[in-house]
Enzyme design. Structure first.
Site, PDB file in Angstrom:
ATOM      1  N   LYS A  97       0.651  -1.024   0.063  1.00 57.20           N
ATOM      2  CA  LYS A  97       0.068   0.079  -0.091  1.00 57.20           C
ATOM      3  C   LYS A  97       0.846   1.429   0.119  1.00 57.20           C
ATOM      4  O   LYS A  97       1.919   1.215   0.822  1.00 57.20           O
ATOM      5  CB  LYS A  97      -0.866  -0.058   1.223  1.00 57.20           C
ATOM      6  CG  LYS A  97      -1.655   1.353   1.416  1.00 57.20           C
ATOM      7  CD  LYS A  97      -2.554   1.062   2.653  1.00 57.20           C
ATOM      8  CE  LYS A  97      -3.467   2.266   3.144  1.00 57.20           C
ATOM      9  NZ  LYS A  97      -2.495   3.721   3.202  1.00 57.20           N
ATOM     10  N   SER A 113      -2.047   4.961  -3.422  1.00 56.94           N
ATOM     11  CA  SER A 113      -2.398   5.791  -2.308  1.00 56.94           C
ATOM     12  C   SER A 113      -1.265   6.638  -1.648  1.00 56.94           C
ATOM     13  O   SER A 113      -0.224   6.481  -2.065  1.00 56.94           O
ATOM     14  CB  SER A 113      -2.842   4.818  -1.140  1.00 56.94           C
ATOM     15  OG  SER A 113      -2.906   5.281   0.127  1.00 56.94           O
ATOM     16  N   HIS A 137      -1.368   7.482   1.453  1.00 58.33           N
ATOM     17  CA  HIS A 137      -1.616   7.703   2.927  1.00 58.33           C
ATOM     18  C   HIS A 137      -2.644   8.684   3.365  1.00 58.33           C
ATOM     19  O   HIS A 137      -2.407   9.304   4.404  1.00 58.33           O
ATOM     20  CB  HIS A 137      -0.145   7.755   3.796  1.00 58.33           C
ATOM     21  CG  HIS A 137      -0.399   6.949   5.063  1.00 58.33           C
ATOM     22  ND1 HIS A 137      -0.042   5.619   5.218  1.00 58.33           N
ATOM     23  CD2 HIS A 137      -0.767   7.220   6.381  1.00 58.33           C
ATOM     24  CE1 HIS A 137      -0.189   5.301   6.427  1.00 58.33           C
ATOM     25  NE2 HIS A 137      -0.556   6.311   7.161  1.00 58.33           N
ATOM     26  N   ARG A 161      -1.307  12.142   4.727  1.00 65.78           N
ATOM     27  CA  ARG A 161      -0.909  12.292   6.015  1.00 65.78           C
ATOM     28  C   ARG A 161       0.644  12.235   6.404  1.00 65.78           C
ATOM     29  O   ARG A 161       1.268  11.945   7.330  1.00 65.78           O
ATOM     30  CB  ARG A 161      -1.738  11.263   6.817  1.00 65.78           C
ATOM     31  CG  ARG A 161      -3.372  11.629   7.162  1.00 65.78           C
ATOM     32  CD  ARG A 161      -4.044  10.600   7.616  1.00 65.78           C
ATOM     33  NE  ARG A 161      -3.488  10.220   9.020  1.00 65.78           N
ATOM     34  CZ  ARG A 161      -3.903  11.002  10.152  1.00 65.78           C
ATOM     35  NH1 ARG A 161      -4.331  12.230  10.227  1.00 65.78           N
ATOM     36  NH2 ARG A 161      -3.106  10.624  11.228  1.00 65.78           N
ATOM     37  N   ASP A 220      -7.165   4.399  -3.022  1.00 63.73           N
ATOM     38  CA  ASP A 220      -7.884   5.187  -2.014  1.00 63.73           C
ATOM     39  C   ASP A 220      -7.863   6.477  -1.882  1.00 63.73           C
ATOM     40  O   ASP A 220      -6.910   7.141  -2.935  1.00 63.73           O
ATOM     41  CB  ASP A 220      -7.615   4.601  -0.453  1.00 63.73           C
ATOM     42  CG  ASP A 220      -6.142   5.036  -0.114  1.00 63.73           C
ATOM     43  OD1 ASP A 220      -5.742   5.883  -0.683  1.00 63.73           O
ATOM     44  OD2 ASP A 220      -5.956   4.441   0.904  1.00 63.73           O
ATOM     45  N   GLY A 221      -8.331   7.483  -1.139  1.00 61.31           N
ATOM     46  CA  GLY A 221      -8.111   8.769  -1.230  1.00 61.31           C
ATOM     47  C   GLY A 221      -9.464   9.740  -1.444  1.00 61.31           C
ATOM     48  O   GLY A 221      -9.901   9.909  -2.712  1.00 61.31           O
ATOM     49  N   GLY A 222     -10.219  10.176  -0.431  1.00 62.50           N
ATOM     50  CA  GLY A 222     -11.152  11.144  -0.594  1.00 62.50           C
ATOM     51  C   GLY A 222     -12.569  10.267  -0.641  1.00 62.50           C
ATOM     52  O   GLY A 222     -13.571  11.074  -1.090  1.00 62.50           O
ATOM     53  N   ARG A 235     -16.178   9.466  -0.077  1.00 60.11           N
ATOM     54  CA  ARG A 235     -17.194   9.667   0.966  1.00 60.11           C
ATOM     55  C   ARG A 235     -18.741   9.270   0.723  1.00 60.11           C
ATOM     56  O   ARG A 235     -19.428   9.335   1.469  1.00 60.11           O
ATOM     57  CB  ARG A 235     -16.990  11.335   1.089  1.00 60.11           C
ATOM     58  CG  ARG A 235     -15.902  12.042   1.383  1.00 60.11           C
ATOM     59  CD  ARG A 235     -15.522  11.795   2.855  1.00 60.11           C
ATOM     60  NE  ARG A 235     -14.372  12.392   3.257  1.00 60.11           N
ATOM     61  CZ  ARG A 235     -13.083  12.075   2.997  1.00 60.11           C
ATOM     62  NH1 ARG A 235     -12.755  10.468   2.674  1.00 60.11           N
ATOM     63  NH2 ARG A 235     -12.035  12.427   3.324  1.00 60.11           N
TER      64      ARG A 235
END
Length: 338
Positions: free
Chosen positions: A212, A234, A236, A239, A267-269, A271
């Protein structure tokens, strides 16, 4: 309990850590690491959100798709939809501590099992977090994957063996955690990995091995040569490194070249369900869901996690109907507008 109650509870219980903003864009929590925000000015977190929202889908309603199929096969398991619970730890210093890491681990496995998807557990400087994730994995009928920080190889292999004993169906490392502030605060060394390092780790287990934190085609090639089963595109969650690119910006090119050679997650955002569809249309086999799962656990414990997953699943279902997407094997870039 409903989603509105879950969010209301979570907002009250996460005061000063997460405001559950109407638009979770990383502005309110910028710089809160440890905490719920992005590192530095929070620009990477914000970019993850903005670039995903800039990508639009085209509505189509003249077609025969009335009952789309959301199911997918990943790591030998049939999932009800392509959303996997992301590896997250540190409830006290990242989320405000309303739930403990032990409680959070139980919540995510309960929610993941009820929604028929996979649950990843994470690793951090506090060894108890990883152990409690493993214990929840062992006690749950849910399917678990252990993601370990990029420690020294001997230490990673030790944790891999622990995950195997707990019944994990997959293991891996989040190399994007190589510069994570929280690990430094605990005085535990983490760092980049070489192709040789990856080969040693892959060969230490019979389980599928996941890396990852990949953003370049060159690194996907390294993973393929090392025998890695899956990569997660990704950064992270913004972060670790300020002012880097988002997964959504590089996913398409990576998927076009390597989708048939290695499993690609991203991944990332994310919602809402339509966000998942965007990632899939760019070539991802599945996605990791992070922040909404935290809200579910803190706002409604295991039931809250289940409700969040079912909400995302329902939204994905609706998005597939309204874009004429019959199943995940046939999702196309043609539904996207840039």
């Amino acid at each position: 309990m409903d989603i509105k109650e879950v969010r209301s509870n979570a907002k009250e219980r996460m005061k000063s850590f997460c405001n559950l903003c109407r638009e979770c864009d990383g502005v309110w929590c910028a710089g809160q690491v440890p905490g719920m925000g992005g590192t530095g000015t929070g620009n990477t977190f914000k970019r993850n959100y903005e670039k995903l929202k800039e990508l639009k889908v085209i509505m189509r309603t003249l077609h025969e798709v009335k009952e789309p199929d959301l199911t997918v096969q990943l790591f030998g398991e049939k999932l009800s939809f392509p959303g996997i619970i992301a590896p997250i730890t540190g409830t006290k210093f990242n989320m405000g501590g309303f739930v403990t890491d032990e409680e959070y681990s139980k919540d995510i496995f309960e929610g993941g099992e009820r929604s028929e998807t996979l649950t990843m557990i994470g690793d951090t400087g506090d060894a108890n977090c990883f152990h409690q994730g493993l214990e929840a994995m062992k006690n749950s009928k849910g399917k678990g994957i252990a993601i370990i920080k990029p420690r020294e190889n001997d230490e990673i292999i030790n944790r891999i063996k622990m995950a195997e004993e707990a019944g994990a169906i997959g293991v891996g490392i989040d190399v994007d955690g190589a510069g994570l502030v929280t690990m430094k605060l605990f005085g535990q060394p983490v760092g980049p990995k070489t192709e040789k390092d990856l080969k040693v780790l892959v060969n230490s287990t019979k389980l599928p091995f996941i890396v990852k934190g990949i953003l370049t085609e060159e690194e996907v090639e390294i993973c393929i040569r090392a025998g890695v089963a899956a990569v997660v595109i990704s950064n992270h969650g913004g972060r670790c490194l300020n002012d880097t690119i988002s997964a959504i910006e590089v996913l398409e090119n990576i998927a076009e070249k390597y989708r048939d050679k290695i499993t690609i997650l991203a991944d990332g955002g994310i919602r809402e369900g339509v966000d998942i569809l965007k990632f899939l249309a760019l070539g991802a086999h599945g996605v990791l869901i992070g922040r909404p799962i935290i809200w579910g656990s803190i706002g409604g414990r295991g039931e809250g996690v289940h409700l969040i997953l079912e909400m995302l699943k329902s939204q994905l279902y609706q998005s597939m109907i309204l874009t004429g997407t019959k199943n995940l094997r046939e999702v196309s870039k043609k539904i996207l507008f840039r």
